[in-house]
Design an enzyme around this catalytic site. Structure first.
Site, PDB file in Angstrom:
ATOM      1  N   HIS A 369      48.874  36.697  35.037  1.00 54.28           N
ATOM      2  CA  HIS A 369      47.916  37.599  35.529  1.00 54.28           C
ATOM      3  C   HIS A 369      48.063  39.029  35.683  1.00 54.28           C
ATOM      4  O   HIS A 369      47.331  39.793  36.197  1.00 54.28           O
ATOM      5  CB  HIS A 369      47.190  36.863  36.749  1.00 54.28           C
ATOM      6  CG  HIS A 369      46.433  35.874  36.411  1.00 54.28           C
ATOM      7  ND1 HIS A 369      45.094  35.819  36.117  1.00 54.28           N
ATOM      8  CD2 HIS A 369      46.866  34.436  36.560  1.00 54.28           C
ATOM      9  CE1 HIS A 369      44.922  34.386  35.678  1.00 54.28           C
ATOM     10  NE2 HIS A 369      45.809  33.683  36.233  1.00 54.28           N
ATOM     11  N   LYS A 560      35.995  46.030  44.386  1.00 51.10           N
ATOM     12  CA  LYS A 560      37.157  45.328  43.713  1.00 51.10           C
ATOM     13  C   LYS A 560      38.279  45.429  44.953  1.00 51.10           C
ATOM     14  O   LYS A 560      38.213  46.436  45.688  1.00 51.10           O
ATOM     15  CB  LYS A 560      37.684  45.807  42.438  1.00 51.10           C
ATOM     16  CG  LYS A 560      37.902  47.286  42.408  1.00 51.10           C
ATOM     17  CD  LYS A 560      38.375  47.629  40.943  1.00 51.10           C
ATOM     18  CE  LYS A 560      37.304  47.815  39.798  1.00 51.10           C
ATOM     19  NZ  LYS A 560      37.585  46.595  38.541  1.00 51.10           N
ATOM     20  N   LYS A 566      43.834  50.710  40.208  1.00 49.58           N
ATOM     21  CA  LYS A 566      42.444  50.629  40.026  1.00 49.58           C
ATOM     22  C   LYS A 566      41.682  51.952  40.270  1.00 49.58           C
ATOM     23  O   LYS A 566      40.561  52.133  39.603  1.00 49.58           O
ATOM     24  CB  LYS A 566      41.752  49.571  40.956  1.00 49.58           C
ATOM     25  CG  LYS A 566      42.407  48.173  40.530  1.00 49.58           C
ATOM     26  CD  LYS A 566      41.786  46.959  41.424  1.00 49.58           C
ATOM     27  CE  LYS A 566      42.301  45.759  41.205  1.00 49.58           C
ATOM     28  NZ  LYS A 566      41.631  45.059  40.311  1.00 49.58           N
ATOM     29  N   LYS A 676      30.756  40.593  35.160  1.00 45.64           N
ATOM     30  CA  LYS A 676      29.699  40.456  36.027  1.00 45.64           C
ATOM     31  C   LYS A 676      28.747  41.362  35.920  1.00 45.64           C
ATOM     32  O   LYS A 676      27.512  41.419  36.024  1.00 45.64           O
ATOM     33  CB  LYS A 676      30.112  39.983  37.432  1.00 45.64           C
ATOM     34  CG  LYS A 676      31.022  38.729  37.350  1.00 45.64           C
ATOM     35  CD  LYS A 676      31.947  38.468  38.573  1.00 45.64           C
ATOM     36  CE  LYS A 676      32.975  37.599  38.429  1.00 45.64           C
ATOM     37  NZ  LYS A 676      33.980  37.723  39.650  1.00 45.64           N
TER      38      LYS A 676
HETATM   39  C1  26V Z   1      49.214  42.618  42.769  1.00 47.50           C
HETATM   40  C2  26V Z   1      49.841  43.663  42.973  1.00 47.50           C
HETATM   41  C3  26V Z   1      50.484  43.871  44.217  1.00 47.50           C
HETATM   42  C4  26V Z   1      51.585  44.940  44.304  1.00 47.50           C
HETATM   43  C5  26V Z   1      50.891  46.336  43.551  1.00 47.50           C
HETATM   44  C6  26V Z   1      50.618  46.001  42.273  1.00 47.50           C
HETATM   45  C7  26V Z   1      49.707  44.798  41.829  1.00 47.50           C
HETATM   46  C8  26V Z   1      49.123  44.563  40.667  1.00 47.50           C
HETATM   47  C9  26V Z   1      48.480  43.351  40.559  1.00 47.50           C
HETATM   48  C10 26V Z   1      48.569  42.474  41.506  1.00 47.50           C
HETATM   49  C11 26V Z   1      47.731  41.304  41.207  1.00 47.50           C
HETATM   50  C12 26V Z   1      48.326  39.935  40.880  1.00 47.50           C
HETATM   51  C13 26V Z   1      47.594  38.915  40.300  1.00 47.50           C
HETATM   52  C14 26V Z   1      46.029  39.207  39.786  1.00 47.50           C
HETATM   53  O1  26V Z   1      45.347  38.816  40.979  1.00 47.50           O
HETATM   54  N1  26V Z   1      45.667  39.291  38.792  1.00 47.50           N
HETATM   55  C15 26V Z   1      44.622  39.740  38.602  1.00 47.50           C
HETATM   56  O2  26V Z   1      43.925  38.619  37.833  1.00 47.50           O
HETATM   57  C16 26V Z   1      42.722  38.430  37.225  1.00 47.50           C
HETATM   58  C17 26V Z   1      42.282  37.389  36.691  1.00 47.50           C
HETATM   59  O3  26V Z   1      43.041  36.993  35.466  1.00 47.50           O
HETATM   60  C18 26V Z   1      42.450  39.696  36.392  1.00 47.50           C
HETATM   61  O4  26V Z   1      41.043  39.737  35.902  1.00 47.50           O
HETATM   62  C19 26V Z   1      42.884  41.072  36.986  1.00 47.50           C
HETATM   63  O5  26V Z   1      42.729  41.842  35.864  1.00 47.50           O
HETATM   64  C20 26V Z   1      44.428  40.913  37.609  1.00 47.50           C
HETATM   65  O6  26V Z   1      44.703  42.023  38.142  1.00 47.50           O
END
Ligand code: 26V
Length: 827
Positions: A369, A560, A566, A676
């Site tokens: 993800h 979000k 973002k 959405k």
């Molecule tokens: C967490 C972190 C934490 C440290 C800073 C950078 C960073 C970047 C991303 C994340 C998210 C981790 C996993 C997550 O929630 N991914 C999300 O999953 C969604 C469902 O597939 C997707 O629509 C989103 O684009 C994605 O960010």
């Protein structure tokens, strides 16, 4: 390029057409009245709400039991899907439950005179917020599709005592408060006293007659609670099985009798702790050990549960487990599942390595993800070894065999071997969970076309070179039941009238709107429903913030998690630029006045994420100045709505005119909020990132406001050595904005408050805000111009809706079923 919606959704993947459902009103009324008579709440609304949920629960529990019985009867004939996730962001259940029972529209008549409205009934239910953001909400949408499509399946999660923290804003700063969603119980769950499994931690490994066996130092019991998940236009009800930790033995009675009460109960705390809280930081959790314990607890209980069911249903045929069970890893959080499955197959069931590994790989699949390196999970080896000594042995053995395969295929390439190893040997040795997930899975997918391409070009390039067939894409989708039918009854009724009601079960039906999109009457009706939703949001903003916003202004929304990638800050730079332009030039950009705008933000920042928290503070500081400047009036208002969550999204999304999806190209894996909004008739201003790309292709690129650098350009600029200061020097407007922020114009008596923030932008700007600024601002003017022509705007919004058929979660789950889980479509 997405397939056309109709061809993408094969008939076998569609939910059953709306059957002439039995009218449950009389049963519901009777149950409701009985439950109400038994309550003594001081507040009538609380009592009615509780009584209604009890009545709905009773009806759904009957359906749930019938579903369980039907699945058990099919038993070994039906492959089961097990969706393992540390997060399920369910939101409220009541409206969904009533809709699934076919009781929502007729509720006032059913309850009779003097009964509260549906909205009032719902308002008392706390959100089940057992997730951080997109990943957790996606899992909740998946459960809706599992039930609606009738897929034999279980969601597996943890029953956190405290979900996502409640966000309070004090002096413009985020304060986190515990979320006590279980305080009044959870009417949607069923305790399953007979489903309880021991989960071990620590201890040692002993050798016994040729077998290795783990003797844990500590055992905690996992108790099942089944959260019922109703399907739509079907009587099927799915299960989200959530584990609750319990002590394996009662209090130490001898210690208690000696008067040592705390010592007598010390181990109770140990089990309690496991369920306390959902980690609110999706990156680097502070309590790493507790987080690892939580992950193993989920995995071990779930794998034991599925093995027990399989053996029961197949009369102890362990060999067919992989053929009849899919074990899906929602990100790497449950990636210990294959290691635990291996342990049980080897040590408890006595299988040999090769067969155990074949079964494990046949069952396991994994969704990635995010590509962001900071978010990839690894565990320090000493911690891993202390908590899970036998699993470490298994990880080593998997690694040895796997690296032999790598060496055979790529001889003399030790650099590659080091990159691909399950153990990161640089610095402190760590176990790489994404590597474990890839090696143990038969299929690995990303969540949008772009993300899946980047995944094999970057993060998993070495693995794709070895096993190209293992990688695929399944673009995310959302449930039209919650996100359109339930959240936007006005637009839903208009759609029913215009194209029929088939879209609830087959979102591809929305394409029927396209030939009608230019219709004058339809456009006016669309704008009318939008206006009513905007009025409701304006009322909410006034109640929450004491801020009056003009419901005729353009509602420009970004909601979000707050993350630098973002780029909420880019949005805010535009707000400041617009503010300065309004003050400098009240006549508007071309002498025709300014299009009034209300900019709405909502979102939580991880508690330890300093930069994200500062963005929240800056939004509030800018809002204070802009909203109180008499020169601005309603030309620009800025609102930050606190405590973003599923229920708040259900109010905001239907009211949006413009959806902000502005991540740096290549960073947002997919996004699901983007879907959405478009489904609810907002136009999108977005970068060429994540699922925005496929959305633009679905609706026609000209119907989206696309701006900014593309992924390859971002990469090129970074490779060439990006100097953000050049943009500051070249672009007068940008310079005015940054000078104002750094100069304290919004700093609220704390002159240097944003010095660091601006310094970072001018020197590093890792997410290229400055590089995309001018293109973003120019595109915002295009948005204004179109909004000034209501008929053209309505046509555009309707074309957006018409192009969204592909983004139903039913299509997504259909693809998982065919491409990943290989569940036969015939049921
Ligand atoms: C967490 C972190 C934490 C440290 C800073 C950078 C960073 C970047 C991303 C994340 C998210 C981790 C996993 C997550 O929630 N991914 C999300 O999953 C969604 C469902 O597939 C997707 O629509 C989103 O684009 C994605 O960010």
């Amino acid at each position: 390029m997405p397939k056309t919606p109709s061809s993408a959704v094969k008939s076998a993947e569609k939910p059953a057409a709306q059957a002439p459902a039995a009218d449950l009103s009389a049963d519901f009324r009777q149950l409701y009245r009985r439950a109400l008579a038994q309550r003594s709440d001081a507040e009538r609304d609380v009592a009615t709400s509780a009584a209604a949920s009890e009545a709905a629960r009773t009806l759904l529990a009957e359906r749930w039991a019938a579903t369980q019985a039907a699945d058990a009867k099919r038993g070994a004939k039906a492959k089961r899907v097990h969706y393992l996730s540390m997060e399920f962001l369910m939101g409220r259940a009541m409206h969904n439950a009533l809709a699934a029972l076919g009781l929502d529209a007729s509720l006032p008549a059913t309850l009779g005179k003097g009964a509260p409205s549906l909205q009032a009934l719902i308002a008392h239910e706390p959100d089940a917020a057992l997730g951080n953001g997109g990943l957790g909400r996606l899992a909740a949408c998946f459960l809706d599709a599992f039930a609606t499509l009738g897929l034999p399946s279980f969601g597996y999660g943890l029953r956190y005592e405290h979900g996502m923290f409640a966000q309070l804003i004090q002096d413009g700063r985020q304060i986190e408060l515990p979320d006590e969603w279980l305080r009044n119980g959870n009417p949607w769950e069923l305790l399953r006293p007979e489903l309880r499994y021991p989960v071990g931690f620590g201890g040692m490994v002993v050798a016994e007659g040729g077998l290795r066996r783990w003797v844990p130092a500590e055992t905690i019991l996992a108790q099942a609670y089944d959260f019922i998940v109703p399907g739509h236009a079907t009587e099927r009800v799915s299960t989200l099985r959530q584990w609750n930790a319990q002590p394996s033995h009662s209090i130490d009675f001898a210690a208690f009798c000696r008067g040592e009460h705390l010592a007598a109960a010390a181990h109770l705390l140990e089990s309690e702790r496991l369920n306390w809280v959902l980690y609110p930081d999706d990156s680097t959790p502070a309590g790493r050990e507790l987080r690892l314990r939580q992950e193993f607890f989920l995995v071990s209980a779930s794998v034991q549960d599925m093995l027990a069911r399989h053996l029961r249903e197949t009369k102890d045929d362990i060999h067919s487990f992989g053929r009849l069970n899919a074990v899906h890893l929602n990100d790497t959080h449950p990636a210990l599942a294959p290691a635990e499955l291996m342990r049980l197959l080897l040590d408890e069931h006595g299988l040999g390595w090769d067969e155990a590994w074949a079964i494990t790989r046949q069952a396991t699949s994994y969704t990635n993800h995010t590509l962001m390196p900071e978010a990839l999970e690894t565990w320090a080896l000493p911690l891993f070894e202390r908590l899970l000594p036998r699993h470490l042995e298994i990880v080593y053995e998997i690694n040895a065999r796997f690296l032999a395969e790598v060496r055979a295929r790529f001889p003399h390439d030790e650099a590659r071997v080091a990159r691909m190893s399950l153990i990161d040997e640089q610095g402190e040795r760590r176990v790489r969970m994404a590597t474990l997930a890839v090696v143990a899975s038969h299929t690995v997918n990303g969540v949008s076309a772009l993300h899946s391409d980047l995944m094999v070009q970057t993060l998993f390039a070495d693995f794709a070179a070895l096993w190209p067939e293992r990688f695929t894409n399944v673009t995310n989708g959302v449930t039209p039941r919650r996100w359109l039918a339930q959240a936007n009854p006005g637009l839903s009724a208009l759609l029913d009238k215009t194209i029929g009601d088939g879209w609830r079960a087959d979102l591809g039906e929305l394409k029927k709107l396209a030939p009608k999109a230019a219709g004058k009457k339809l456009g006016q009706d669309f704008l009318k429903t939008k206006q009513a939703n905007k009025q409701r949001l304006a009322d909410y903003i006034r109640r929450e913030l004491g801020l009056a916003v003009n419901p005729d202004s353009l509602f420009d929304v970004q909601i979000k998690r707050i993350h630098e990638y973002k780029r909420q800050l880019l949005n805010l730079l535009h707000v400041v630029a617009r503010y300065q332009a309004i003050v400098a030039n009240p006549e508007g950009p071309n002498g025709q006045g300014w299009q009034p705008r209300t900019v709405v933000f909502a979102g939580k920042a991880a508690s330890a994420y300093v930069a994200a928290k500062q963005i929240i503070q800056l939004i509030h500081d800018v809002a204070r100045v802009v909203n109180s400047d008499p020169r601005v009036g309603d030309k620009l208002k800025l609102a930050f709505l606190p405590n973003y969550g599923v229920s708040l999204a259900e109010i905001i999304i239907p009211a949006a005119d413009l959806s902000e999806q502005i991540s740096t190209a290549g960073t947002e894996a997919s996004g699901t909020g983007n879907m959405k909004f478009a489904l609810n008739g907002a136009c999108t201003i977005g970068t060429w990132d994540g699922a925005n790309i496929e959305m633009a292709q679905g609706m026609g690129e000209d119907n989206m406001f696309v701006f900014g650098l593309r992924t390859e350009q971002v990469a090129q600029i970074k490779a060439a050595g990006y100097d953000p200061r050049l943009h500051y020097e070249e672009n007068l407007q940008l310079r005015g904005v940054l000078d104002a922020i750094v100069g304290g114009a919004f700093s609220h008596h704390d002159h240097d408050r944003y010095k660091g923030l601006v310094h970072t932008l001018l020197t590093r700007d890792p997410y290229l805000l400055l590089a995309d600024f001018s293109s973003y601002v120019a595109t915002q003017l295009e948005v204004d111009a179109l909004y000034a022509q209501p008929a053209a705007w309505a046509e555009r919004a309707l074309r957006n809706i018409a192009g969204m058929g592909f983004f139903s979660v039913d299509r997504t789950i259909g693809e998982y079923r065919d491409k990943v889980w290989a569940v036969p479509a015939k049921r």
